[in-house]
Design an enzyme around this catalytic site. Sequence first.
Site, PDB file in Angstrom:
ATOM      1  N   CYS A  55       0.831  -1.208   0.000  1.00  0.00           N
ATOM      2  CA  CYS A  55       0.000   0.000   0.000  1.00  0.00           C
ATOM      3  C   CYS A  55       0.866   1.259   0.000  1.00  0.00           C
ATOM      4  CB  CYS A  55      -0.925   0.021   1.222  1.00  0.00           C
ATOM      5  SG  CYS A  55      -2.008  -1.414   1.308  1.00  0.00           S
ATOM      6  N   ARG A 138      -7.880  -4.487  -3.162  1.00  0.00           N
ATOM      7  CA  ARG A 138      -7.432  -3.311  -3.930  1.00  0.00           C
ATOM      8  C   ARG A 138      -8.404  -3.095  -5.088  1.00  0.00           C
ATOM      9  NH1 ARG A 138      -2.424  -2.628  -1.688  1.00  0.00           N
ATOM     10  NH2 ARG A 138      -1.617  -4.565  -0.829  1.00  0.00           N
TER      11      ARG A 138
END
Length: 246
Positions: A55, A138
């Site tokens: 991330c 995601r």
Amino acid sequence: MEETTQNNVISMPRIGDKAPSFKAVTTQGNINFPQDYSGRWVILFSHPADFTPVCTSEFMTFASLEDKFAEANCKLVGLSVDGLYSHIAWLRTIKDKIEYKGMKNVEVKFPLIEDITMNVAKTYGMIQPNEDSTKAVRAVFFIDPKGVIRAMIYYPLSLGRNFEELYRVLVALQTADAFNVATPADWNPGDDVIVPPAGSCGTAKDRMEGKEDMKCYDWFFCTKELDKEKIKKALFGKKSEKIIMN
Ligand code: BEZ
């Protein structure tokens, strides 16, 4: 679409749906989504957790490309099920401490939504329990200026996104709208486009006889040239000379 699995109601928006509305607290103040973005494209994307490596690499990359997306009239909005103070601390750590692939001092200026209730994540199908029941996957939603979902991409937790591909998708959607064309496999601006858009036959016979400026591979598969400069003018107007589009 709503689907029930055991105790969970999972909602999955679909391409062509209006983007579900919500109000949320973000690192840039409160937002009313997607209404605040009316008249612009917006990419709503989720990540599994703050203070995690994939991330972090993604946020640094996306933040570095924010101006490029803004030139294409597209705003970015992130989301995870972490709280606001975690978001703030993580983004500050990124700016102050992380140097990665030549990126440093990276300031994330786009809003990052806190979603500790998971209400938004569940509404957008970002919680996919067989992948992880407490973290968002995601997800990437491309939402057009009228608030309609035009494309969605979901990636698992372990796979960092390719942000040049997200830009390619945005430009391809905008090009399809502006020129009433479709874009073939691996299309990039400057490559030939497909006419008429997939799903309609149009005047196939005329085209096969070469009456229009097209290259036909068969009656159902015709392309034409579409100059990159034309795309830049249509998408970026007066700013187009300064735009570098891959
Ligand atoms: C990561 O961003 O590195 C990550 C987050 C959640 C699960 C796996 C990886």
